[in-house]
Design an enzyme around this catalytic site. Structure first.
Site, short mmCIF file in Angstrom:
data_model
loop_
_atom_site.label_atom_id
_atom_site.label_comp_id
_atom_site.label_asym_id
_atom_site.label_seq_id
_atom_site.Cartn_x
_atom_site.Cartn_y
_atom_site.Cartn_z
CD GLU A 32 43.06 30.44 29.01
OE1 GLU A 32 43.30 31.14 28.01
OE2 GLU A 32 43.49 29.29 29.17
CG PHE A 42 47.19 17.80 15.67
CD1 PHE A 42 47.36 16.65 16.44
CD2 PHE A 42 48.28 18.28 14.95
CE1 PHE A 42 48.57 15.99 16.49
CE2 PHE A 42 49.50 17.62 14.99
CZ PHE A 42 49.64 16.47 15.76
CE LYS A 78 39.64 21.15 36.17
NZ LYS A 78 40.80 21.96 36.59
N GLY A 116 50.88 32.84 32.55
CA GLY A 116 50.12 31.87 31.75
C GLY A 116 49.21 30.99 32.57
CG ASP A 135 38.47 24.60 35.50
OD1 ASP A 135 38.45 23.96 34.44
OD2 ASP A 135 39.27 24.37 36.42
CB THR A 149 37.46 19.43 19.34
OG1 THR A 149 36.48 19.00 20.30
CG2 THR A 149 37.60 18.40 18.25
CD GLU A 164 43.19 9.74 35.63
OE1 GLU A 164 42.96 10.64 36.46
OE2 GLU A 164 42.88 8.56 35.79
N GLY A 192 48.88 22.11 32.17
CA GLY A 192 50.16 22.05 31.46
C GLY A 192 50.03 21.13 30.26
CE LYS A 225 37.23 21.78 32.58
NZ LYS A 225 38.55 21.95 31.92
#
Length: 354
Positions: free
Chosen positions: A214, A10, A229, A211, A225, A101, A154, A327, A130
């Site tokens: 990182e 959360f 994908k 932002g 990354d 998580t 998605e 985002g 991912k």
């Protein structure tokens, strides 16, 4: 129709989805006959809470904002606090597990085990992680089928931009011969800034300040990354399983301002491209690397932190999809897309008597 939801994790993305469920409550009911009810939240840092009848989302978000601990939610009859993630998945009455998580993308854990457990207990899952799709797609997809549950992911490729569902639904009937795309907004932003005259380091620092990057930007700038994908696209859209670690990968960290300037002088641009090509024998080759493309290439005009993906189709020709690739609101929205899709499938199954 009520859909009971349990959040496993959360943080920012989970809270963004909760806010959307609250804000879009009337629209979801009027447009889709969907009435989401949050019955559980469990988070390693924020504690755990469960009530079979549902929690007040506004109160839940308020408590998290004020104290950072969901267990500070006012006690009510029938409420249970302190369950761990696996107990919540197994024992709650949730229809859908929202798995968001903090997960190690190298191993896909703990998300892979959370999803396995949910399917075992015949609960559907939506996730933005991912790792499970890049590393364990075949196994988890079979488990979902065996247990008759829905698995939505998605948001794993381009956040709220439907890079996965769009080609499956609206491009149905085409054979996708090749997929190439800008799947990482951080690197595209850096390259765009370098085109304006900044050094790599200056562009990276600006990306951090906004932002986009990182504190440790390794996963973005070295292409890792985008590599995950790329594996997801191959697994899901091409139907050819490929391990993310087997994809050739080179990032942009050694890119210089002179290299970028030279490309501009020759009417070309450097882009970090993910590329998946289906060969005539049905095999797939995939790579993530900086590529020099002409200014009239559809991907050349994609600037800043925007993502884009080009599907080369045998019937419709090239189809370009662009949009935000990150985002909190966009990623929360990707989970909402999946919940709506789950609800539609569930409703059709009930109508059909399945």
């Amino acid at each position: 129709m009520t859909t009971k939801i349990a959040f496993i994790g959360f943080g920012g993305v989970g809270q963004s989805l909760a806010e959307l469920l609250q804000r879009k409550k009337e629209q979801l009911k009027n447009s889709y006959e969907l009435e989401p009810v949050v019955v559980a939240v469990t988070d390693v840092m924020k504690g755990s809470i469960y009530h079979s009848e549902g929690l007040d989302i506004s109160k839940l978000l308020e408590v998290v904002k004020e104290t950072g601990n969901v267990e500070d939610y006012p006690q009510e009859p029938g409420m249970v606090k302190g369950w761990d993630s696996f107990t919540t998945i197994a024992n709650s009455n949730a229809d859908v597990i929202v798995e968001v998580t903090y997960t190690d993308v190298e191993t896909g854990q703990p998300a892979i085990d959370h999803i396995r457990t949910a399917f075992k207990y015949k609960k559907s899952v939506v996730t933005t992680n991912k790792g499970p799709v890049a590393l364990a797609y075949n196994e988890l997809n079979e488990l979902a089928k065996e247990n008759g549950v829905y698995w939505g992911f998605e948001g794993t490729v381009m956040s709220g931009t439907p890079a996965l569902r769009m080609p499956v639904t609206t491009l149905a009937g085409n054979e996708i011969k090749e997929i190439k795309g800008i799947l990482n907004g951080t690197t595209n932003y850096i390259l765009t800034e370098m085109e304006k005259g900044k050094t790599y380091q200056e562009a990276l620092e600006k990306a951090k300040s906004l932002g986009y990057a990182e504190a440790d930007p390794t996963s973005d700038v070295e292409g890792y990354d985008a590599r995950y994908k790329t594996a997801i696209l191959s697994n899901y859209l091409m139907g050819v399983p490929i391990d993310a670690h087997d994809i050739y990968c080179k990032g942009i960290s050694d890119m210089t301002m002179d290299t970028v300037k030279e490309a501009s002088a020759n009417n070309k641009k450097w882009k970090l491209l993910s590329r998946i090509t289906k060969e005539n024998d049905g095999t797939v080759t995939a790579s993530v690397k900086p590529e020099l493309i002409d200014n009239d290439d559809p991907l050349a005009g994609v600037s800043g932190a925007t993502n884009a993906i080009l599907y080369e189709c045998d019937l419709s020709g090239p189809i370009l999809l662009t949009g935000a690739g990150a985002g909190l609101v966009e990623t929360g929205y990707s989970l909402l897309i999946d919940i709506i899709h789950f609800h539609r499938q569930n409703a059709l199954t009930k109508i059909g008597g399945g």
